[in-house]
Design a protein around this motif. Sequence first.
Motif, PDB file in Angstrom:
ATOM      1  N   LYS A 122       1.023  -1.510   0.081  1.00 16.14           N
ATOM      2  CA  LYS A 122       0.065   0.299  -0.104  1.00 16.14           C
ATOM      3  C   LYS A 122       1.039   1.193   0.093  1.00 16.14           C
ATOM      4  O   LYS A 122       0.208   2.599  -0.593  1.00 16.14           O
ATOM      5  CB  LYS A 122      -1.156   0.185   1.115  1.00 16.14           C
ATOM      6  N   CYS A 123       1.862   1.342   0.971  1.00 18.10           N
ATOM      7  CA  CYS A 123       2.964   1.985   0.643  1.00 18.10           C
ATOM      8  C   CYS A 123       3.050   3.169  -0.399  1.00 18.10           C
ATOM      9  O   CYS A 123       3.769   2.484  -1.206  1.00 18.10           O
ATOM     10  CB  CYS A 123       4.541   1.598   1.407  1.00 18.10           C
ATOM     11  N   VAL A 124       3.549   4.325  -0.525  1.00 18.80           N
ATOM     12  CA  VAL A 124       3.398   5.124  -1.493  1.00 18.80           C
ATOM     13  C   VAL A 124       4.894   5.950  -1.714  1.00 18.80           C
ATOM     14  O   VAL A 124       5.367   6.958  -2.581  1.00 18.80           O
ATOM     15  CB  VAL A 124       2.462   6.191  -2.660  1.00 18.80           C
ATOM     16  N   LYS A 125       5.844   5.327  -0.990  1.00 19.47           N
ATOM     17  CA  LYS A 125       6.963   6.438  -0.449  1.00 19.47           C
ATOM     18  C   LYS A 125       6.331   7.790  -0.240  1.00 19.47           C
ATOM     19  O   LYS A 125       8.048   8.062  -0.643  1.00 19.47           O
ATOM     20  CB  LYS A 125       7.782   6.152  -1.149  1.00 19.47           C
ATOM     21  N   CYS A 126       5.579   8.431   0.453  1.00 23.74           N
ATOM     22  CA  CYS A 126       5.943   9.729   0.399  1.00 23.74           C
ATOM     23  C   CYS A 126       7.003  10.850   1.134  1.00 23.74           C
ATOM     24  O   CYS A 126       6.372  11.832   1.533  1.00 23.74           O
ATOM     25  CB  CYS A 126       4.099  10.364   0.305  1.00 23.74           C
ATOM     26  N   GLY A 127       6.146   9.930   2.645  1.00 27.37           N
ATOM     27  CA  GLY A 127       7.425  10.522   3.913  1.00 27.37           C
ATOM     28  C   GLY A 127       6.244  11.253   4.960  1.00 27.37           C
ATOM     29  O   GLY A 127       6.824  11.955   5.432  1.00 27.37           O
ATOM     30  N   LEU A 128       4.895  11.160   4.432  1.00 27.22           N
ATOM     31  CA  LEU A 128       4.317  11.979   5.321  1.00 27.22           C
ATOM     32  C   LEU A 128       4.274  11.083   7.236  1.00 27.22           C
ATOM     33  O   LEU A 128       4.164  12.482   7.856  1.00 27.22           O
ATOM     34  CB  LEU A 128       2.356  11.957   5.191  1.00 27.22           C
ATOM     35  N   CYS A 129       4.152   9.968   7.005  1.00 25.64           N
ATOM     36  CA  CYS A 129       4.524   9.779   8.348  1.00 25.64           C
ATOM     37  C   CYS A 129       6.342  10.261   9.041  1.00 25.64           C
ATOM     38  O   CYS A 129       6.040  10.702  10.316  1.00 25.64           O
ATOM     39  CB  CYS A 129       4.609   8.167   8.677  1.00 25.64           C
TER      40      CYS A 129
ATOM     41  N   ILE B 129      11.638   8.389  12.029  1.00 26.46           N
ATOM     42  CA  ILE B 129      11.336   7.599  10.943  1.00 26.46           C
ATOM     43  C   ILE B 129      12.055   8.588   9.615  1.00 26.46           C
ATOM     44  O   ILE B 129      12.296   9.279   9.282  1.00 26.46           O
ATOM     45  CB  ILE B 129       9.157   7.846  10.930  1.00 26.46           C
ATOM     46  N   ALA B 130      12.393   7.243   9.085  1.00 33.06           N
ATOM     47  CA  ALA B 130      13.620   7.697   8.228  1.00 33.06           C
ATOM     48  C   ALA B 130      13.594   6.675   6.747  1.00 33.06           C
ATOM     49  O   ALA B 130      12.816   5.431   7.153  1.00 33.06           O
ATOM     50  CB  ALA B 130      14.970   8.659   8.474  1.00 33.06           C
ATOM     51  N   GLU B 131      13.837   7.330   5.689  1.00 39.24           N
ATOM     52  CA  GLU B 131      14.251   6.735   4.525  1.00 39.24           C
ATOM     53  C   GLU B 131      15.027   5.611   4.255  1.00 39.24           C
ATOM     54  O   GLU B 131      16.066   5.902   4.775  1.00 39.24           O
ATOM     55  CB  GLU B 131      14.066   7.758   3.530  1.00 39.24           C
ATOM     56  N   ASP B 132      14.445   4.500   3.893  1.00 40.50           N
ATOM     57  CA  ASP B 132      15.652   3.090   4.158  1.00 40.50           C
ATOM     58  C   ASP B 132      16.015   2.860   2.570  1.00 40.50           C
ATOM     59  O   ASP B 132      15.802   3.806   2.072  1.00 40.50           O
ATOM     60  CB  ASP B 132      15.218   1.862   4.961  1.00 40.50           C
ATOM     61  N   GLU B 133      17.170   2.160   2.240  1.00 38.93           N
ATOM     62  CA  GLU B 133      17.636   2.158   0.891  1.00 38.93           C
ATOM     63  C   GLU B 133      16.495   1.741  -0.141  1.00 38.93           C
ATOM     64  O   GLU B 133      17.257   2.327  -1.305  1.00 38.93           O
ATOM     65  CB  GLU B 133      18.336   0.919   0.794  1.00 38.93           C
TER      66      GLU B 133
ATOM     67  N   GLY C  99      13.616   2.918  -0.479  1.00 40.22           N
ATOM     68  CA  GLY C  99      12.973   4.368  -0.065  1.00 40.22           C
ATOM     69  C   GLY C  99      11.232   3.983   0.721  1.00 40.22           C
ATOM     70  O   GLY C  99      11.055   4.950   0.430  1.00 40.22           O
ATOM     71  N   PHE C 100      11.082   3.535   1.513  1.00 40.26           N
ATOM     72  CA  PHE C 100      10.681   3.336   2.096  1.00 40.26           C
ATOM     73  C   PHE C 100      10.538   3.712   3.900  1.00 40.26           C
ATOM     74  O   PHE C 100      11.919   4.148   4.119  1.00 40.26           O
ATOM     75  CB  PHE C 100       9.896   1.292   2.900  1.00 40.26           C
ATOM     76  N   TYR C 101       9.608   4.202   4.124  1.00 36.23           N
ATOM     77  CA  TYR C 101      10.445   4.377   5.218  1.00 36.23           C
ATOM     78  C   TYR C 101       9.728   4.529   6.707  1.00 36.23           C
ATOM     79  O   TYR C 101       8.647   3.733   6.705  1.00 36.23           O
ATOM     80  CB  TYR C 101       8.849   6.294   5.565  1.00 36.23           C
ATOM     81  N   ARG C 102      10.910   4.481   7.553  1.00 32.33           N
ATOM     82  CA  ARG C 102      11.094   3.319   8.882  1.00 32.33           C
ATOM     83  C   ARG C 102      11.164   3.616   9.630  1.00 32.33           C
ATOM     84  O   ARG C 102      11.793   4.446  10.200  1.00 32.33           O
ATOM     85  CB  ARG C 102      11.285   2.059   8.560  1.00 32.33           C
ATOM     86  N   PRO C 103      10.378   3.217  11.256  1.00 31.36           N
ATOM     87  CA  PRO C 103      10.486   3.903  12.803  1.00 31.36           C
ATOM     88  C   PRO C 103      11.682   3.447  13.355  1.00 31.36           C
ATOM     89  O   PRO C 103      11.955   2.381  12.515  1.00 31.36           O
ATOM     90  CB  PRO C 103       9.682   3.655  13.357  1.00 31.36           C
ATOM     91  N   ASP C 104      12.774   4.519  13.961  1.00 29.05           N
ATOM     92  CA  ASP C 104      13.669   3.897  14.656  1.00 29.05           C
ATOM     93  C   ASP C 104      12.943   3.326  15.704  1.00 29.05           C
ATOM     94  O   ASP C 104      12.712   4.117  16.742  1.00 29.05           O
ATOM     95  CB  ASP C 104      14.723   4.723  15.286  1.00 29.05           C
ATOM     96  N   LEU C 105      13.671   1.800  15.909  1.00 27.03           N
ATOM     97  CA  LEU C 105      11.959   1.106  17.447  1.00 27.03           C
ATOM     98  C   LEU C 105      13.052   1.822  18.735  1.00 27.03           C
ATOM     99  O   LEU C 105      12.001   1.550  19.544  1.00 27.03           O
ATOM    100  CB  LEU C 105      11.985  -0.262  17.394  1.00 27.03           C
ATOM    101  N   TYR C 106      13.870   2.157  18.508  1.00 29.47           N
ATOM    102  CA  TYR C 106      14.887   2.457  19.725  1.00 29.47           C
ATOM    103  C   TYR C 106      13.794   4.075  20.579  1.00 29.47           C
ATOM    104  O   TYR C 106      14.012   3.990  21.856  1.00 29.47           O
ATOM    105  CB  TYR C 106      15.732   2.974  19.608  1.00 29.47           C
ATOM    106  N   TYR C 107      13.314   4.862  19.364  1.00 27.97           N
ATOM    107  CA  TYR C 107      12.782   6.247  19.974  1.00 27.97           C
ATOM    108  C   TYR C 107      11.396   5.691  19.719  1.00 27.97           C
ATOM    109  O   TYR C 107      10.236   6.805  20.236  1.00 27.97           O
ATOM    110  CB  TYR C 107      13.495   7.230  19.817  1.00 27.97           C
ATOM    111  N   CYS C 108      11.000   4.853  18.908  1.00 35.69           N
ATOM    112  CA  CYS C 108       9.632   5.150  18.680  1.00 35.69           C
ATOM    113  C   CYS C 108       8.568   4.455  19.744  1.00 35.69           C
ATOM    114  O   CYS C 108       8.605   3.889  20.968  1.00 35.69           O
ATOM    115  CB  CYS C 108       9.355   3.881  17.818  1.00 35.69           C
TER     116      CYS C 108
END
Lengths: 391, 93
Positions: free
Chosen positions: B40-47, B56-60, B62-71
């Motif tokens: 479903k993700c369109v890699k818009c980065g709004l999250c 939340i940062a862009e990975d290699e 192009g998906f945006y993923r949370p750093d679970l140390y901080y989330c």
Amino acid sequence: MGKRIGTEVSIAVAEAVKLARVDVISAYPITPQTHIVEDLSQIVANGELEAAFIPVESEHSAMSAAVGAAATGARVYTATSAQGLALMHEILFIASSLRLPMVMTVANRSLSGPISIWNDHSDIMAERDIGWIQIFGENGQEIFDLTIAAFRIAEDKRVLLPVCVNMDGFILTHMIEPIEVPDQELVDRFLPPFEPAMKLDPANPVTMGPVGVPEIYTEAKKQCDVALTNSKPVIEEVLQQWAEIFGRKYSLIEKNGTESAETVFVTMGSLGETVMTAIEELNAEGQSVGQVRIRLWRPFPKEEFKQAIKGVKRLIVIDRALCPGSTSGPVAAEIKALLYEESEKPEVINVIAGLGGRDVTRKDFKTMLDMALKGEFKDDYTIWGVRSHAE
Amino acid sequence: MQYPAWEDLELGAAITTPGNASNLKTGDWRSSVPVLDEDKCVKCGLCAVYCPEFCIAEDEEGFYRPDLYYCKGCGICAVECPKEAIKMQREGE
């Protein structure tokens, strides 16, 4: 050395603050303010003191500005009274918990209501647990001297706490007394420029006043409590140095009257002088009566107090504030708690006197002694001089 | 984490090591974790824009993923995602 002048004590305090070379004065300039900051604003405006005078919109802001200024490493002074002190309430704890040295004069006056502008200690007793060093002076010269000494105490690296100098409203603030004003050079010798232990500095950033999570808050409080308790020997040391330079010695607890007196009056503030005259007359009549004056209220000089009342049969503790619904007034409660563990302890009679500017005279103290000797004080505490249909 | 004894606290409990909040593992607070549906993700980065923790940062890819140390698991990313590509899932499920 210096000059002896006749001046209103509030104006003398302003002079003391000037001699202390403060950097920042933040104060609410109108009621319930005294002449202290009014005079200081003139001193600054006349260019006699190189300082920032911040006239703020409330005492809450006055104390907030004082905290901010002290955090930058400035020598800070403020003064207030009664409702003004009450309005500072929450920030008073911040000043001590940040370990920020500063000096505040409190012209002790009653808290309303009913509306009152007159003297008692209800304002400062409501702020008893703010973690500040709290000193009570009993005459103009003493207030003048202690105001300058307070900066040395507050700024000592072994202390680093705010200091509150209490002076009875009107009875001292508006009284004209002879005051010996020392030369600037001598004050400079006693009070070197302020060197903060920590300050806000972009080149060396720190966060002052962060959140104290449950894992930190208790330790932070412990640090402040130990600092306050450990300030006592430093206060003694500073007052000793004051005596060496200026020739006036101030003890934490002072004794007066008959040696090994059976009955001892305990007071804080200007009432000590009235008691002094009363017991001179009582001693001349052959009464075994003395007095103990508490100059340092926080930290409470426990050992010195116990030493001063050793062998005394009866204490008449005068409180100038009411603890409604409590077992006694604040000073008597302190003393009773202190004496609880002692095997030999005196009877403690508690008289709440001088509320809201009611005069307490030599005659009152003589009547109190008379009643005490006849065992007429039956209650936990007695509010003195109340008109009543009873009796 | 080892907390200091009272004697070792800085004056007035000040913080003298700027930026040390980055050591604080706010991920410990989380009870729900955001799970991304990559179809479903369109890699818009709004999250990433809405994330209050900036974790939340862009990975290699192009998906945006949370750093679970901080989330902290607040779920704002899941609410704001225009494609409903993020679902909050209870920790441990």
